[in-house]
Design a protein around this motif. Structure first.
Motif, mmCIF file in Angstrom:
data_model
loop_
_atom_site.group_PDB
_atom_site.id
_atom_site.type_symbol
_atom_site.label_atom_id
_atom_site.label_comp_id
_atom_site.label_asym_id
_atom_site.label_seq_id
_atom_site.Cartn_x
_atom_site.Cartn_y
_atom_site.Cartn_z
ATOM 1 N N GLY A 229 0.815 -1.214 0.000
ATOM 2 C CA GLY A 229 0.000 0.000 0.000
ATOM 3 C C GLY A 229 0.845 1.260 0.000
ATOM 4 N N GLY A 230 0.249 2.352 -0.484
ATOM 5 C CA GLY A 230 0.940 3.629 -0.509
ATOM 6 C C GLY A 230 0.899 4.338 0.826
ATOM 7 N N GLY A 231 1.906 5.157 1.100
ATOM 8 C CA GLY A 231 1.948 5.939 2.332
ATOM 9 C C GLY A 231 1.155 7.227 2.176
ATOM 10 N N SER A 232 0.914 7.898 3.273
ATOM 11 C CA SER A 232 0.200 9.179 3.231
ATOM 12 C C SER A 232 1.182 10.323 3.424
ATOM 13 C CB SER A 232 -0.903 9.233 4.293
ATOM 14 O OG SER A 232 -0.370 9.034 5.591
ATOM 15 N N SER A 233 0.824 11.447 2.830
ATOM 16 C CA SER A 233 1.685 12.630 2.878
ATOM 17 C C SER A 233 1.695 13.259 4.260
ATOM 18 C CB SER A 233 1.177 13.652 1.858
ATOM 19 O OG SER A 233 1.870 14.869 1.973
ATOM 20 N N ALA B 116 6.114 6.822 4.967
ATOM 21 C CA ALA B 116 5.347 7.974 5.437
ATOM 22 C C ALA B 116 5.990 9.258 4.930
ATOM 23 C CB ALA B 116 5.291 7.971 6.956
ATOM 24 N N GLY B 117 5.153 10.174 4.457
ATOM 25 C CA GLY B 117 5.667 11.466 4.015
ATOM 26 C C GLY B 117 5.933 12.384 5.187
ATOM 27 N N GLY B 118 7.019 13.127 5.108
ATOM 28 C CA GLY B 118 7.318 14.116 6.130
ATOM 29 C C GLY B 118 6.716 15.462 5.750
ATOM 30 N N GLY C 52 -3.582 1.011 2.029
ATOM 31 C CA GLY C 52 -2.956 2.329 2.080
ATOM 32 C C GLY C 52 -3.030 2.955 3.457
ATOM 33 N N ALA C 53 -2.151 3.928 3.693
ATOM 34 C CA ALA C 53 -2.114 4.632 4.973
ATOM 35 C C ALA C 53 -3.206 5.688 5.018
ATOM 36 C CB ALA C 53 -0.748 5.267 5.182
ATOM 37 N N GLY C 54 -3.690 5.999 6.219
ATOM 38 C CA GLY C 54 -4.691 7.036 6.391
ATOM 39 C C GLY C 54 -4.072 8.419 6.357
ATOM 40 N N GLY C 55 -4.885 9.387 5.887
ATOM 41 C CA GLY C 55 -4.418 10.767 5.860
ATOM 42 C C GLY C 55 -4.522 11.430 7.221
ATOM 43 N N ILE C 56 -4.066 12.681 7.304
ATOM 44 C CA ILE C 56 -4.059 13.407 8.568
ATOM 45 C C ILE C 56 -4.448 14.855 8.303
ATOM 46 C CG2 ILE C 56 -1.602 13.962 8.360
ATOM 47 C CD1 ILE C 56 -1.406 13.573 11.420
ATOM 48 N N ALA C 57 -5.022 15.498 9.295
ATOM 49 C CA ALA C 57 -5.516 16.868 9.124
ATOM 50 C C ALA C 57 -5.019 17.765 10.254
ATOM 51 C CB ALA C 57 -7.037 16.867 9.083
ATOM 52 N N ASN C 58 -4.861 19.073 9.954
ATOM 53 C CA ASN C 58 -4.470 20.092 10.916
ATOM 54 C C ASN C 58 -5.489 21.219 10.907
ATOM 55 O OD1 ASN C 58 -2.259 19.590 12.451
ATOM 56 N ND2 ASN C 58 -0.776 20.586 11.111
ATOM 57 N N THR C 59 -5.855 21.688 12.087
ATOM 58 C CA THR C 59 -6.631 22.911 12.163
ATOM 59 C C THR C 59 -5.660 24.086 12.279
ATOM 60 O OG1 THR C 59 -8.451 24.000 13.325
ATOM 61 C CG2 THR C 59 -6.859 22.780 14.687
ATOM 62 N N THR C 60 -6.149 25.221 12.654
ATOM 63 C CA THR C 60 -5.293 26.420 12.744
ATOM 64 C C THR C 60 -4.281 26.294 13.873
ATOM 65 O OG1 THR C 60 -6.951 27.485 14.166
ATOM 66 C CG2 THR C 60 -7.090 27.886 11.780
ATOM 67 N N GLY D 186 3.034 11.853 7.718
ATOM 68 C CA GLY D 186 1.974 10.910 7.376
ATOM 69 C C GLY D 186 2.295 9.534 7.961
ATOM 70 N N ALA D 187 1.744 8.510 7.355
ATOM 71 C CA ALA D 187 1.956 7.143 7.845
ATOM 72 C C ALA D 187 2.355 6.243 6.678
ATOM 73 C CB ALA D 187 0.701 6.609 8.527
ATOM 74 N N ALA D 188 2.861 5.055 7.020
ATOM 75 C CA ALA D 188 3.329 4.112 6.000
ATOM 76 C C ALA D 188 2.200 3.202 5.537
ATOM 77 C CB ALA D 188 4.467 3.276 6.564
ATOM 78 N N GLY D 189 2.268 2.792 4.283
ATOM 79 C CA GLY D 189 1.326 1.801 3.774
ATOM 80 C C GLY D 189 1.696 0.414 4.262
ATOM 81 N N ALA D 190 0.757 -0.503 4.169
ATOM 82 C CA ALA D 190 1.010 -1.886 4.602
ATOM 83 C C ALA D 190 1.886 -2.609 3.588
ATOM 84 C CB ALA D 190 -0.302 -2.633 4.782
ATOM 85 N N THR D 191 2.688 -3.513 4.086
ATOM 86 C CA THR D 191 3.549 -4.310 3.204
ATOM 87 C C THR D 191 2.713 -5.206 2.291
ATOM 88 O OG1 THR D 191 5.379 -5.891 3.193
ATOM 89 C CG2 THR D 191 3.712 -6.218 4.854
ATOM 90 N N GLY D 192 3.293 -5.660 1.209
ATOM 91 C CA GLY D 192 2.625 -6.610 0.331
ATOM 92 C C GLY D 192 2.749 -8.016 0.884
ATOM 93 N N ALA D 193 2.329 -9.004 0.113
ATOM 94 C CA ALA D 193 2.407 -10.397 0.556
ATOM 95 C C ALA D 193 2.284 -11.330 -0.644
ATOM 96 C CB ALA D 193 1.309 -10.716 1.569
ATOM 97 N N VAL D 194 2.854 -12.523 -0.470
ATOM 98 C CA VAL D 194 2.682 -13.614 -1.427
ATOM 99 C C VAL D 194 2.274 -14.836 -0.613
ATOM 100 C CG1 VAL D 194 3.774 -15.110 -3.129
ATOM 101 C CG2 VAL D 194 4.405 -12.691 -3.017
ATOM 102 N N ILE D 195 1.095 -15.373 -0.892
ATOM 103 C CA ILE D 195 0.576 -16.524 -0.166
ATOM 104 C C ILE D 195 0.405 -17.683 -1.138
ATOM 105 C CG2 ILE D 195 -1.256 -17.404 1.335
ATOM 106 C CD1 ILE D 195 -1.894 -14.510 2.065
ATOM 107 N N ILE D 196 0.957 -18.845 -0.796
ATOM 108 C CA ILE D 196 0.940 -20.006 -1.688
ATOM 109 C C ILE D 196 0.260 -21.179 -0.990
ATOM 110 C CG2 ILE D 196 2.364 -21.616 -3.003
ATOM 111 C CD1 ILE D 196 4.512 -19.439 -3.132
ATOM 112 N N TYR D 197 -0.836 -21.650 -1.602
ATOM 113 C CA TYR D 197 -1.556 -22.841 -1.113
ATOM 114 C C TYR D 197 -1.108 -24.017 -1.984
ATOM 115 C CZ TYR D 197 -4.623 -19.318 1.012
ATOM 116 O OH TYR D 197 -5.113 -18.266 1.732
ATOM 117 N N GLU D 198 -0.480 -25.003 -1.356
ATOM 118 C CA GLU D 198 0.070 -26.139 -2.091
ATOM 119 C C GLU D 198 -0.876 -27.339 -2.049
ATOM 120 O OE1 GLU D 198 4.825 -25.730 -1.630
ATOM 121 O OE2 GLU D 198 3.761 -26.442 0.150
#
Length: 386
Positions: free
Chosen positions: A202-206, A251-253, A357-365, A372-384
């Protein structure tokens, strides 16, 4: 066993016994003691071989014996006298002709290490194949396996219908292997087919910028990774495959957009790209309306002969008359996107599970800049499957 044709003056007519005809003056046939005894002994041997005690008063013993011997299959079972991958057995009576559908059993003296053959009573060895009609994989037959085989004239091969204790049960789930980090996949012994699930990261948030008394800032969520499923045979997989697991988008700084998720893959066979991170946006000066896009979805995956799907876009962040709502991270089939952080929650939420994907964030005044935050890692799952 035959009529006593070699005995002189036995009186056979057309090779068979006849009764005396007193009117015509024709004598009846003689039954020599030797012949009568041999016939009786032969029948008694059948009765005794079935474990029955001969009885003069029981006229059903021969039928009982034949049924018992047939049920035991003693004439169709023998012990393997061959070697590993070369199975041989001698049956009594001997198998002299291979007929389509001929069913035999043998107790294996050796485990198989790969493709194998079978030869009853010194006949020419023929291939021994699985129910999938492919060459045997290692350990489908183990030492002591009771094996049932059927000859197929069309294939000119013996089909292994059953092998006790072996790994030849067609369709049986052997193992589930989940890769959350890159590595090397080596099939389990006996694997014939696999169901492969691949999801990109998943993608990270700014991050968001610092605000003053007339500004707010916010961001959208990260996109999810693409997704693929494939059904592949051992012949396609081979002895091993390199597994690549995409890293979650960073995560975006402050002043930096969220990173894109990495690609996950099973060798060059199945691949799923990662989701995009949400872009950086400068703070919004009030009053005003703002729509801040989330991360863009990844490209469609490749190699999935069951499913090929692109990821989902991250939800946009919105501001209306000073009220802000950050964007949620996109869900994946294997994970939930990070929630949109409110103004009171100063920490962005990362994607959970795999591929979200990572959730966004908000600032008031009058708030400081936040990452921001990091996205989740990917995965490969194999059923044999066997």
């Amino acid at each position: 066993m035959d009529y006593p044709k070699s005995v002189p003056s036995v009186g056979l007519v057309n090779g068979k016994f006849v009764n005396e005809d007193a009117v015509a003056g024709l004598p009846g046939s003689l039954i020599p003691a030797t012949w009568g005894n041999s016939v009786t002994d032969e029948l008694l041997n059948v009765v005794k071989s079935a474990g029955l005690e001969p009885s003069e008063t029981d006229a059903t013993q021969l039928v009982q014996a034949l049924k018992k011997i047939s049920q035991a299959g003693e004439d169709k079972h023998a012990t393997d006298i061959g070697a590993a991958n070369l199975y041989m057995a001698n049956y009594v009576p001997a198998i002299s002709v291979l007929k389509d559908g001929l069913a035999l059993r043998f107790t294996a003296g050796n485990a198989n290490a790969g493709a194998s053959t079978f030869a009853p009573n010194g006949s020419m060895p023929k291939p021994l194949v699985s129910l999938a009609l492919s060459a045997l994989r290692p350990a489908e037959i183990v030492v002591g396996s009771v094996c049932s085989v059927v000859y197929s004239a069309a294939l000119d091969s013996w089909v292994l219908v059953y092998a006790s204790g072996g790994k030849g049960f067609s369709g049986r789930l052997l193992a589930v292997k989940t890769f959350t980090a890159s590595g090397n996949y080596v099939p389990t012994v006996g694997m014939k087919n696999v169901l492969v699930t691949v999801v990109g990261a998943g993608g990270g948030s700014s991050g968001i910028g610092a605000t003053n008394a007339t500004q707010v800032s916010l961001t959208g969520g990260g996109a999810s990774g693409s997704y693929a499923q494939a059904w592949l045979s051992f012949d396609v997989i081979g002895q091993s495959q390199i597994i690549t697991v995409g890293a979650g988008g960073v995560a975006g700084g402050v002043g930096i957009g969220g990173g894109s998720g990495g690609t996950s893959s099973l060798g060059s066979l199945v691949s799923a790209t990662g989701g995009g991170g949400s872009p950086w946006s400068t703070p919004l000066t009030l009053p005003g309306f703002g729509l801040y896009v989330g991360g863009f979805p990844s490209q469609t995956s490749s190699g999935g002969n069951l499913i090929n799907s692109s990821g989902a876009a991250g939800s946009p962040g919105m501001c209306l008359s000073g009220s802000t709502l950050a964007g949620h991270g996109a869900n994946s089939p294997l994970g939930s996107g990070g929630y949109a952080s409110s103004v009171s929650l100063s920490v962005a939420a990362p994607g959970s599970g795999y591929g979200s994907g990572a959730g966004g964030i908000a600032n008031t005044t009058n708030q400081p800049g936040r990452p921001g935050a990091a996205g989740a890692t990917g995965a490969v799952i194999i059923y044999e499957y066997a």
